[in-house]
Design an enzyme around this catalytic site. Structure first.
Site, PDB file in Angstrom:
ATOM      1  N   ASP A  13      -0.424   9.900  11.568  1.00 42.44           N
ATOM      2  CA  ASP A  13      -0.480   8.652  12.316  1.00 42.44           C
ATOM      3  C   ASP A  13       0.254   8.784  13.652  1.00 42.44           C
ATOM      4  O   ASP A  13       1.416   9.193  13.692  1.00 42.44           O
ATOM      5  CB  ASP A  13       0.146   7.526  11.482  1.00 42.44           C
ATOM      6  N   SER A  63      -3.910   1.633  13.976  1.00 43.87           N
ATOM      7  CA  SER A  63      -4.064   2.150  12.614  1.00 43.87           C
ATOM      8  C   SER A  63      -5.143   1.423  11.827  1.00 43.87           C
ATOM      9  O   SER A  63      -5.898   2.042  11.072  1.00 43.87           O
ATOM     10  CB  SER A  63      -2.722   2.070  11.873  1.00 43.87           C
ATOM     11  N   ASP A 264      -2.258  -6.702   8.336  1.00 38.77           N
ATOM     12  CA  ASP A 264      -1.104  -6.151   7.625  1.00 38.77           C
ATOM     13  C   ASP A 264       0.212  -6.815   7.999  1.00 38.77           C
ATOM     14  O   ASP A 264       1.059  -7.046   7.136  1.00 38.77           O
ATOM     15  CB  ASP A 264      -1.021  -4.632   7.789  1.00 38.77           C
ATOM     16  N   HIS A 462       0.809   2.503  21.450  1.00 41.30           N
ATOM     17  CA  HIS A 462      -0.192   3.537  21.203  1.00 41.30           C
ATOM     18  C   HIS A 462      -0.770   4.004  22.536  1.00 41.30           C
ATOM     19  O   HIS A 462      -0.484   3.435  23.584  1.00 41.30           O
ATOM     20  CB  HIS A 462      -1.323   2.982  20.331  1.00 41.30           C
TER      21      HIS A 462
END
Length: 513
Positions: A13, A63, A264, A462
C-alpha cells in the site's frame, strides 16, 4: 489431496514509482530484495489513478478505489465521479433519500446538519458535494443549516483548510442563511481502528456542541489551532458560535446528512448515532428525523444511503468461489477492509472458500512511532499460509508505505520500506519453495513523495504516479506495458488457468508463450 501451489498477490500500500529520488523514501531506502526482483524478474509499471481507475483525469488513487478495481477486473466508476455527475445533471437535487430527510426537518422547523470531510482531496469526500447539499437545503426552505467540518491535512497539505472554510463562509453569506458550526480534525471524526476515545470527542461536538474551544468564526478557530501547533488533521473539537447565536447542538427532529462517500472512515462516527450503540457512554442522544449516509458505509448499518452501491457481478473473489477455489485474504487492521469488503466490490460477507485473517495494527498514536507496524507478524502468517498448501489464491496487503507515508515523517517512511523489503524476501522464498507464483504491486503511490515539490512542505497525501508490478514464477513469461489495476484479476485468472468471466474487461498483462 496434494498441497496447492498458490498464486499470491501482495499489495504494498502506498508504494509508488517516481523517477526523481529527492525526498523519495522508497528509492532511498536500502531495499536489496526489491532491487533484485526489479533486476531479475518480469516487471513493469501500471496505472493506479485518474481515468484508469474510474476517477477524474489526474485524480490520485486511493486504497478503496485501488482494491475495488483490482478485485473487479474492470474499471469501476467511482463514487466521486458518480456523485459529481449527478450534481451536474441535476439528479442530486431530486435524490429521494436527501429530499425526504431534509424535508422532514424543514417542515418541522428543525435544523439540517451537514457534516463531512471538508476537503478538495477527493479521497473520502469532496467539498463541491458539500456545497451542493447546502445549496439544496437552502432551496428547499431550510432556515437552520449547520455545517460540521472535519478537517483533512492528510490527503491535502497539512495546513490547507483555510481556503475551504472561507469558501463556505462566502456561500452562507450569499445564501443569507446557515453557518459553519464546528471544526474537528479527521483524527477524531474519522477513526477506523476502534479508537473510541477519539470518536467520542467528535460525537460530543456534533451532538451536544461540547468542545475544547469556542470561537466566533471558522477561520479564527483554525488560526487558534495552528497557534497550538495542531495541523488540520489534529484540530481539537472547536465550536463556532458568535455572541447571540444559538447552539448548533443536535436536537430531536433534526436531520443529519453525512457527506463522506468512502466507507471505511465513516463507519465509526456513524455507528455512534445508532440507537443500540455501546462503545462509549453518550451524554446526548437526539431523536433525529433522519441520518442519511451519502453512500452505504456497511450492510449492517440500517440507515438510508443517498447513493447505494452499484452491484459488481463476478469479481475475482466471487469467480474463484464459483470455480471451487480456496482463497485467503490477509492484512493488518488498517487495510483489512480493503482486502475484504472493497476487494469484493462492497460485499461484506465471505464467499464460499474464502478465509480471512486479521493481524492487529499496533496501538500507537501515529505510525511513524512504529514504522514496521505489524509487518513481521503479518509475514509470519502469510508465509505459513503459502507453505500450508490449503489455498489456491492469496491476497495480502502491507499498509506500511501508505500509513507511514501519511505521517509525513521521511525517516520513518524509509524505515517502513526497509522493514517491508525484508518481509518480501521471506515471501519470495516461501513462494519459490512450494513452486507457487507471486505478483507484487501497489494500490496507489504515497511514500515515493514525502515533500511537495511545489510548496516545499511536507507531503502526506497519495500521488497519481504509477505503481510497480513484479511477477515471480514462470521465467518464460514477460509483462506488457500500459496496464492498470483492473488488469490484475484477469491476469491472475490466466496464470491460474481459469477462464475469465465476461464482466471482467481488463486485459491479461502477460505475453503468454
Amino acid at each position: 489431496m496434494s498441497a496447492k501451489k498458490p498464486l499470491a498477490l501482495v499489495i504494498l500500500d502506498g508504494w509508488g514509482y517516481r523517477e526523481d529520488n529527492s525526498d523519495n523514501a522508497i528509492a532511498n531506502a536500502n531495499t536489496p530484495v526489491m532491487d533484485s526482483l526489479i533486476a531479475n524478474e518480469a516487471n513493469t509499471l501500471i496505472s493506479a489513478s485518474g481515468f484508469d481507475v474510474g476517477l477524474p483525469d489526474g485524480q490520485m488513487g486511493n486504497s478503496e478505489v485501488g482494491h475495488t478495481n483490482i478485485g473487479a477486473g474492470r474499471v469501476v466508476y467511482q463514487d466521486l465521479t458518480r456523485i459529481t455527475k449527478s450534481i451536474a445533471d441535476g439528479d442530486f437535487f431530486e435524490n429521494e433519500a436527501l429530499t425526504t430527510a431534509m424535508d422532514k426537518a424543514i417542515n418541522a422547523g428543525k435544523a439540517v446538519h451537514i457534516m463531512g470531510l471538508m476537503s478538495p482531496g477527493g479521497v473520502h469526500s469532496h467539498e463541491d458535494h458539500i456545497a451542493a447539499a447546502i445549496e439544496m437545503a437552502a432551496k428547499r426552505g431550510a432556515e437552520k443549516i449547520y455545517l460540521h467540518c472535519f478537517l483533512d491535512g492528510r490527503d491535502t497539505p497539512p495546513r490547507s483548510a483555510q481556503n475551504s472554510l472561507e469558501r463556505f463562509d462566502a456561500l452562507f453569506a450569499e445564501l443569507g442563511k446557515g453557518r459553519t458550526a464546528s471544526l474537528v480534525g479527521r483524527y477524531y471524526a474519522m477513526d477506523r481502528d476502534n479508537n473510541w476515545d477519539r470518536v467520542e470527542v467528535a460525537y460530543n461536538l456534533l451532538s451536544a456542541a461540547k468542545a475544547d474551544f469556542t470561537v466566533d468564526s471558522a477561520v479564527a478557530g483554525l488560526t487558534d489551532a495552528y497557534s497550538r501547533d495542531e495541523n488540520d488533521e489534529f484540530v481539537k473539537a472547536t465550536e463556532i458560535r458568535a455572541e447571540g447565536q444559538e447552539s448548533a447542538a443536535m436536537v430531536d427532529g433534526d436531520t443529519v446528512i453525512f457527506m463522506n462517500y468512502r466507507a471505511d472512515r465513516a463507519r465509526e462516527i456513524t455507528r455512534a448515532f445508532e440507537a443500540d450503540f455501546t462503545s462509549f457512554v453518550r451524554t446526548q442522544t437526539p431523536a433525529l428525523a433522519e441520518f442519511v449516509m451519502l453512500t452505504r458505509y456497511a450492510a449492517n448499518i440500517k440507515l438510508p444511503a443517498a447513493f447505494p452501491p452499484a452491484t459488481l457481478k463476478n469479481t475475482l473473489g466471487e469467480w474463484l468461489s464459483k470455480k471451487g477455489k480456496k482463497q485467503l485474504r490477509i492484512s493488518e487492521t488498517e487495510k483489512y477492509a480493503h482486502v475484504t469488503f472493497f476487494f469484493n466490490g462492497g460485499v461484506e460477507d465471505e464467499f464460499d472458500g474464502e478465509t480471512r485473517s486479521l493481524v492487529a495494527s499496533p496501538k500507537v498514536a501515529t505510525y511513524d512511532l512504529q514504522p514496521e507496524m505489524s509487518a513481521p507478524e503479518l509475514t509470519e502468517k502469510l508465509v505459513a499460509a503459502i507453505k500450508g498448501g490449503e489455498f489456491d489464491t492469496i491476497i495480502c496487503n502491507y499498509p506500511n508505505g501508505d500509513m507511514v507515508g501519511h505521517t509525513g515523517v521521511y525517516d520513518a517512511a524509509v524505515k517502513a520500506c526497509e522493514a517491508l523489503d525484508g518481509c518480501i524476501g521471506q515471501v519470495v522464498e516461501a513462494i519459490k519453495s512450494v513452486g507457487g507464483q507471486l505478483l507484487i504491486t501497489a494500490d496507489h503511490g504515497n511514500a515515493e513523495m514525502m515533500i511537495n515539490p511545489e510548496t516545499g512542505g511536507v507531503h502526506t497525501a497519495h500521488t497519481n504516479l504509477p505503481v510497480p508490478l513484479i511477477y515471480v514464477g514462470d521465467k518464460s513469461l514477460t509483462l506488457k506495458d500500459g496496464g492498470k489495476l483492473s488488469d490484475l484479476a484477469p491476469t491472475m485468472l490466466s496464470l491460474s488457468d481459469i477462464e475469465i468471466p465476461a464482466e471482467m474487461t481488463g486485459q491479461v498483462l502477460f505475453d503468454l508463450k
